[in-house]
Design an enzyme around this catalytic site. Structure first.
Site, mmCIF file in Angstrom:
data_model
loop_
_atom_site.group_PDB
_atom_site.id
_atom_site.type_symbol
_atom_site.label_atom_id
_atom_site.label_comp_id
_atom_site.label_asym_id
_atom_site.label_seq_id
_atom_site.Cartn_x
_atom_site.Cartn_y
_atom_site.Cartn_z
ATOM 1 N N ASP A 13 -12.944 -2.348 2.781
ATOM 2 C CA ASP A 13 -12.553 -2.167 1.292
ATOM 3 C C ASP A 13 -12.883 -0.809 1.070
ATOM 4 O O ASP A 13 -13.724 -0.281 1.723
ATOM 5 C CB ASP A 13 -13.456 -3.378 0.448
ATOM 6 C CG ASP A 13 -12.381 -3.357 -0.906
ATOM 7 O OD1 ASP A 13 -12.138 -4.643 -1.117
ATOM 8 O OD2 ASP A 13 -12.356 -2.563 -1.446
ATOM 9 N N THR A 57 -8.911 -12.982 -11.355
ATOM 10 C CA THR A 57 -9.921 -12.369 -10.845
ATOM 11 C C THR A 57 -10.607 -11.398 -12.015
ATOM 12 O O THR A 57 -9.756 -11.211 -13.130
ATOM 13 C CB THR A 57 -8.998 -11.190 -9.822
ATOM 14 O OG1 THR A 57 -8.310 -10.457 -10.571
ATOM 15 C CG2 THR A 57 -8.704 -11.806 -8.620
ATOM 16 N N ASP A 97 -10.409 3.082 3.857
ATOM 17 C CA ASP A 97 -9.146 3.294 3.014
ATOM 18 C C ASP A 97 -8.221 2.727 3.756
ATOM 19 O O ASP A 97 -7.746 3.505 4.747
ATOM 20 C CB ASP A 97 -9.273 4.673 2.414
ATOM 21 C CG ASP A 97 -8.010 4.744 1.539
ATOM 22 O OD1 ASP A 97 -7.326 3.910 1.428
ATOM 23 O OD2 ASP A 97 -7.912 6.115 1.027
ATOM 24 N N LYS A 107 5.976 -6.115 -2.220
ATOM 25 C CA LYS A 107 5.554 -7.661 -2.201
ATOM 26 C C LYS A 107 6.683 -8.576 -1.592
ATOM 27 O O LYS A 107 6.380 -9.497 -0.875
ATOM 28 C CB LYS A 107 4.991 -8.084 -3.336
ATOM 29 C CG LYS A 107 3.759 -7.510 -3.674
ATOM 30 C CD LYS A 107 2.614 -8.010 -2.804
ATOM 31 C CE LYS A 107 1.137 -7.580 -3.003
ATOM 32 N NZ LYS A 107 0.320 -8.097 -2.022
ATOM 33 N N TYR A 141 5.622 -1.901 -6.668
ATOM 34 C CA TYR A 141 4.767 -2.997 -6.209
ATOM 35 C C TYR A 141 5.619 -4.571 -5.925
ATOM 36 O O TYR A 141 5.622 -5.095 -4.927
ATOM 37 C CB TYR A 141 3.763 -3.546 -7.498
ATOM 38 C CG TYR A 141 3.069 -4.616 -7.088
ATOM 39 C CD1 TYR A 141 1.874 -4.546 -6.687
ATOM 40 C CD2 TYR A 141 3.369 -6.160 -7.693
ATOM 41 C CE1 TYR A 141 0.790 -5.835 -6.494
ATOM 42 C CE2 TYR A 141 2.532 -7.226 -7.484
ATOM 43 C CZ TYR A 141 1.183 -6.965 -6.651
ATOM 44 O OH TYR A 141 0.491 -8.150 -6.644
#
Ligand SMILES: NC(=O)c1ccc[n+]([C@@H]2O[C@H](COP(=O)([O-])OP(=O)(O)OC[C@H]3O[C@@H](n4cnc5c(N)ncnc54)[C@H](O)[C@@H]3O)[C@@H](O)[C@H]2O)c1
Length: 252
Positions: free
Chosen positions: A41, A194, A67, A163, A159
């Site tokens: 992460d 989250t 990264d 995806k 995005y």
């Protein structure tokens, strides 16, 4: 922990984006299955805290700050992880960044940046671990997609393009590596609560939409995706490959 998958004990598992959100729940669940979990992460503090929390419980979780948009760093991270913990058996390509963007303001640089964080690293992380899985003639890769493109969500074209691309990536790798007994699947979460979703995107209007569109009339939590992820990675799902599993409480 409800279910125990005995084949996951001792397995070397790599989770990307494991310091927060769904990834952190996945790290916890594999650690509870007694897997040897490594996670990458960019969030160093959160990553170290989670690794400490789990090792204090006698569980095996190891954090590396990587990264994932830097492919050389990703490759070096996998080499280091393998050296420290052995050949990788399971890869969970979870990391992503769901920032919204305006189509008319998009630049070629920002487009590449969005694809780098939402799709490209899934291919290169897979490429980096496949030699281990080929040698073992066994392995499981799980790529994270999203229901956003199926639901026709606007305001995030780079995005959603990334995806939806996860499905093509998944099916191609499943075809190429099935002969080595390597299973490759995708999970498409729905709206999962989250910290980031609650802070950035949950609004009173969003809550009303959730109540209308989801079949299950409650907020879904990261644990619910993690539980399905460990099942899909385990031998209990030994015949499942090249598929795209939606975990969304019936939104799409
Ligand atoms: N939460 C949802 O509602 C939802 C819905 C659909 C799909 N998903 C998908 O599920 C997966 C997990 O999502 P989440 O909601 O837990 O996200 P999150 O933003 O809460 O966590 C993502 C993690 O990835 C890490 N990350 C981001 N960029 C990175 C980089 N360049 N290098 C290394 N790490 C990086 C972040 O630091 C973070 O820890 C993602 O693939 C996401 O697209 C989530």
């Amino acid at each position: 922990m409800a279910a125990v998958y005995s084949d996951l004990a001792g397995k070397v598992v790599l989770v990307t984006g494991g310091a927060a959100g769904i990834g952190a729940a996945i790290v916890r669940h594999f650690a509870q299955q007694k897997s040897n979990v490594m996670f990458f992460d960019i969030k160093a503090d959160e990553g170290q805290r989670l690794a400490r929390e789990l090792s204090d419980q006698g569980l095996a979780a190891h954090f590396q700050r990587v990264d994932l948009t830097d492919i050389a760093a990703l490759r070096a991270g996998v080499v280091e992880a393998r050296k420290a913990h052995g050949a990788i058996n399971i890869l969970i390509n979870n990391a992503a960044h769901d920032e919204r963007h305006n189509t008319e303001e998009m630049t070629p640089e920002y487009w590449d940046d969005r694809v780098a964080v939402n799709l490209k690293h899934q291919f290169f992380a897979s490429q980096a671990v496949l030699p281990d899985m080929k040698a073992a003639r066994a392995g499981a890769i799980i790529n994270f997609g999203s229901v956003s493109w199926i639901a026709g969500q606007g305001g995030m074209a780079a995005y959603t393009a990334s995806k939806s691309g996860v499905i093509g990536l998944t099916r191609s790798l499943a075809r190429d590596y099935g002969p080595y007994n390597i299973r490759v699947n995708a999970i498409a979460p729905g709206w999962i609560m989250t910290e980031r979703q609650l802070e950035k995107w949950m609004t009173p209007a969003g809550e009303i939409e959730l109540q209308q569109r989801q079949c299950l009339k409650r907020r879904l939590v990261p644990d619910e995706v993690a539980k399905f992820t460990v099942f899909l990675a385990s031998d209990e799902a030994s015949a499942c490959t090249a598929q795209h599993y939606i975990v969304d409480g019936g939104w799409v």
